[in-house]
Design an enzyme around this catalytic site. Sequence first.
Site, short mmCIF file in Angstrom:
data_model
loop_
_atom_site.label_atom_id
_atom_site.label_comp_id
_atom_site.label_asym_id
_atom_site.label_seq_id
_atom_site.Cartn_x
_atom_site.Cartn_y
_atom_site.Cartn_z
N GLY A 162 0.85 -1.19 0.00
CA GLY A 162 0.00 0.00 0.00
C GLY A 162 0.88 1.24 0.00
O GLY A 162 2.11 1.15 0.11
N ALA A 163 0.20 2.36 -0.16
CA ALA A 163 0.96 3.61 -0.16
C ALA A 163 0.23 4.61 0.71
O ALA A 163 -0.98 4.77 0.61
CB ALA A 163 1.08 4.13 -1.58
N GLY A 164 0.99 5.27 1.59
CA GLY A 164 0.40 6.31 2.43
C GLY A 164 1.03 7.64 2.09
O GLY A 164 1.90 7.72 1.23
N PHE A 189 3.09 9.32 3.79
CA PHE A 189 4.49 9.45 4.16
C PHE A 189 5.41 8.50 3.39
O PHE A 189 6.61 8.67 3.41
CB PHE A 189 4.65 9.19 5.66
CG PHE A 189 3.93 10.21 6.50
CD1 PHE A 189 4.46 11.48 6.66
CD2 PHE A 189 2.73 9.91 7.12
CE1 PHE A 189 3.79 12.43 7.42
CE2 PHE A 189 2.07 10.86 7.88
CZ PHE A 189 2.60 12.12 8.04
N GLY A 190 4.84 7.49 2.80
CA GLY A 190 5.70 6.54 2.07
C GLY A 190 4.99 5.21 1.89
O GLY A 190 3.82 5.06 2.25
N VAL A 222 3.89 1.25 2.16
CA VAL A 222 3.63 0.28 3.23
C VAL A 222 4.06 -1.08 2.68
O VAL A 222 3.71 -1.43 1.55
CB VAL A 222 2.14 0.26 3.62
CG1 VAL A 222 1.91 -0.69 4.77
CG2 VAL A 222 1.65 1.65 3.97
N ASP A 262 -11.69 9.72 11.94
CA ASP A 262 -11.65 9.25 10.54
C ASP A 262 -12.04 7.78 10.48
O ASP A 262 -11.40 6.96 9.81
CB ASP A 262 -10.25 9.47 9.96
CG ASP A 262 -10.26 9.37 8.45
OD1 ASP A 262 -11.35 9.32 7.85
OD2 ASP A 262 -9.16 9.31 7.85
P1 AMP Z 1 -2.36 3.56 5.69
O1 AMP Z 1 -1.30 4.49 5.31
O2 AMP Z 1 -2.32 3.14 7.12
O3 AMP Z 1 -3.72 3.99 5.26
O4 AMP Z 1 -2.06 2.20 4.85
C1 AMP Z 1 -2.12 2.15 3.45
C2 AMP Z 1 -2.55 0.75 3.01
O5 AMP Z 1 -1.59 -0.19 3.41
C3 AMP Z 1 -3.84 0.28 3.66
O6 AMP Z 1 -4.96 0.67 2.96
C4 AMP Z 1 -3.64 -1.23 3.63
O7 AMP Z 1 -4.03 -1.74 2.37
C5 AMP Z 1 -2.17 -1.39 3.81
N1 AMP Z 1 -1.87 -1.63 5.23
C6 AMP Z 1 -1.61 -0.72 6.17
N2 AMP Z 1 -1.39 -1.32 7.36
C7 AMP Z 1 -1.51 -2.63 7.16
C8 AMP Z 1 -1.39 -3.77 7.99
N3 AMP Z 1 -1.10 -3.66 9.27
N4 AMP Z 1 -1.56 -4.99 7.45
C9 AMP Z 1 -1.86 -5.07 6.14
N5 AMP Z 1 -1.99 -4.05 5.31
C10 AMP Z 1 -1.82 -2.81 5.81
#
Ligand code: AMP
Length: 972
Positions: free
Chosen positions: A616-618, A620-621, A623, A734
């Site tokens: 995944g991508a947030g 900040f960078g 995942v 949120d």
């Molecule tokens: P976030 O920045 O926390 O929204 O994470 C971005 C994406 O990464 C999420 O929508 C998930 O698809 C994946 N992700 C984040 N945390 C986890 C986790 N603990 N286990 C599995 N996937 C995760």
Amino acid sequence: MDFRANRRILFFTVFINYVFISHQAKEEVLLDMEATRGELGWLASPYEKGWDLLQNVINGSMMYIYSVCNVQEGDQDNWLRTNFIQRKDASRIFIEMRFIVRDCNSFPGGSVSCKETFNLYYMESDVDYGTHFQKRHFRKVATIAPDAITTKGEEHPNTEMRMVWPLTKKGFYLAFQDIGGCIALLSVRVYYKMCPGTVRNLALFPETVAGMDSQSLTEVRGTCVENAVSSDTPKMHCNTDGDWLVPIGQCQCKPGFEMGNDSCQACNGGFFKPDVSNGRCMKCPKNTQLSPKGSLSCLCEDNYYRAPDDPLTEDCTAPPSAPRNILTSVSGTRLQLSWQPPLNTGGRRDLRYSMTCERCTAKGETCQPCETNVRFEPQAKDLKDCTATVWDLEAHVNYTFWIEAQNGVSHLSTQRAVTSVTVSINQTEPPRVTSMTLEESSKTSLTVSWPVSNRHLARGGHYEVMYRKKVDEKSYTVLRCDQNSVTITNLSPSTKYVFRVQAVSAEGPGTYSSEHEFSTLPDADKHTQNDSTIIAGAVVGGLAMLLLVGIFLFLRRRKRSPHGRQGVEDTYFNPEQLKPLKFYVDPHTYEDPNQAILKFTREIHPSNVTKQKVIGAGEFGEVYKGILKFSGKKETPVAIKTLKPGYTEKQRKDFLSEASIMGQFSHQNIIRLEGVVTKNKHAMIITEYMENGALDKYLRGRDGEILAYQLVGMLHGIASGMKYLSDMNYVHRDLAARNILVNSKLECKVSDFGLSRVLEDDPEGTYTTTGGKIPIRWTAPEAIAYRKFTSASDVWSFGIVMWEVMGYGERPYWDMSNHEVMKAINEAFRLPAPMDCPSAVFQLMVQCWKQDRSKRPRFPDIVSLLEKLMMNPDSLKAIADFDPRVSIRLPSTSGSDGTPFKSVAEWLESIKMSQYCENFLSAGVTSMDQVVQMKAEDIRNVGVRLPGHLKRIIYSIVSLKDQTSTMSVFAV
Ligand code: AMP
């Protein structure tokens, strides 16, 4: 003319006209003069004067007739006696006489002494007297007169019959007395009647001598024909006429035999008859071997069985296959299990499930059965539904559950249809105190106690007691107790106090007990005091108390600092929402955020972390999915959030603030922080790995696969997490399905705790007129309007999450713009029920969307309501009304430029269902005119089977038909 000379001619004629009288009953003949066709040797007396034997040859056979005709002479007494006749079984005999009597007037000159009758006599005897004959021994039976008299040229034979009974001796004689007539005795037949041997109702009745007189019927017992049986001997009655009357009882064919032609015949091969009955043999049912002739039953084929109560007429059946797809959801010490029924029920309807379990220490060293240590609800065996709850699980233990599908024939087979699942209980919620007892009371003190959980205290847990005056709802006092009782002093006399107690463990606080009321004793001096003293005392005391409480609260509030996301108000004083003593601490209250990181997180060395792939991508960078491995420990799959290169110091702080918030939480339904990497250039946040990713994506397209009660189980998990957060005074802001993560056991965990993420990270965030960036569709109106973020606004968002979950990831308010959504909400419109949503669940959503936030349910209420729904799956059966017209805002009403769709392909493309284009076209649906005529059944017939796809296409067609309809949502 000599009469004798005429006799031959006369008799000849009579013989020709003779018609034998037949009887249905059987006749046993004792004497038949005609059939003897020879000398009978009867005795005539007087000898050679009266009766005379004549013989004649007719049709080549010699006929013998006795005649007498002494009409002229007067004083006649001529006897003709038969030989001795054996009586045999007869008791009533029938004497049939055929004779001619000549008209006395037919004799020339007439005769005064001429008679036209004769007499019949009989005599019983045990011995044959031979020629010895004595008239006086004979008894008269009757005077026999002809019905028709024979005149000259016209002969009329008569037949008369007489009966004689009872006969008891060995035999008898008959005698015919002529007293001056002209008579020819053509034949005499003596017989008795018998009921013929017969089969009636499968019982055999022997030939039976008819009864003696008409009053008495002879009762005859029958015997069953071969291969027939009867519980009561069948009976019939033989009457005097030799007819069978009044059958009683019957015989029935034995098992393996059926009735046919008064007999029982063996069932043919491939047929069977299991019982004593007169029914037909039946064809062997399904899954049986071909039976041989005369079978009572058909044996089951290999691997097929019959339960003891199964009728032999039913098909043989097999054990079921194993249950499928076990899902688990752990909440504290409780585990919710659900599964799908086996694909193969073995052909039976009596499907049941049975559970066994084994507990192993986390290291797997010792394993034991655990049925006696845990509680199953509704029970472990004989479960009808595909769901069960297991209570009282222990923390840090691995449990394996075997769920076996069973039916009525499972015990006959050696095959077991078992599926298992292993669950580790990482965390345990402290036990709930269910009762409190008043041990002692005085006018100023109360001693209360509560049942103690040894396990809880042994693990270093303690209790927290809260009490307040009943009348004073606004303030209370909290005491920590390491035992299960407490004495509270300095209380007011004669006053009611309200108590609550809560167990607290290292993992956090448990659920509060209900309120218990206890009173202090009255003040003995009360009557000596005057009222003004009391009032003065109360005022002073009350003021002092208020002052104390005020100081206490002031200090408390300062400590909690309602900064950033906290914004909690008016909750601490509300006894309905008593808070635990452990509160979330806003990392921003630390002057140096690194201090918060140090305090709430664990530093991990980068060498213990291995990144495997980007998931995944947030903001900040990236995942990553990766592995966390400490020496001597097992590898743990983890999610690794990274901070991309080139970050600013503020971004780094914001990034790590999520970890310092997450690190303060410890709950089954909150994403668990494993640790952080901060000492390295590339900062990382390491959390538990959630295999199924974000909840909204996970649910999309899974309608029909995940059942309503499983969805409710997921919602319960989320609500438990949110209750924990609200108990910690943390406001999420949120909460949305995209911020809930799902693991392989379908446990849902709340995630996304960054302080600035709502502003920066969430793509749903939209700038409002008040300046903030807010996920409009998920946010309560007061939070949008004036940034009033509270647990009550989180409850609103939870309602939207409920809608997303029950709608399998449907986007709230579909493609309405944020502006349209806000307008609709302000005009009191709300989302309608998702399709197939249980009514009780929809009602809860609607409650969460109350405009007045104080009227919304609180998370503890939501948790307990969802719990009740899960415990009682029947409560989910009532489905909320669903109106597809208000549920659809698919872009299918027209093409993108607003014009109607030109082709079926274009339309399917627009609703992302192109994969069915071929199905529609080959079913002959080639124009949009045809499409709008289609019903759900037609779409199914085209080959659209998946419930989600079916729903999407139906929605679209409804929408196509309703082109003019504008957005209308559920109005409350
Ligand atoms: P976030 O920045 O926390 O929204 O994470 C971005 C994406 O990464 C999420 O929508 C998930 O698809 C994946 N992700 C984040 N945390 C986890 C986790 N603990 N286990 C599995 N996937 C995760």
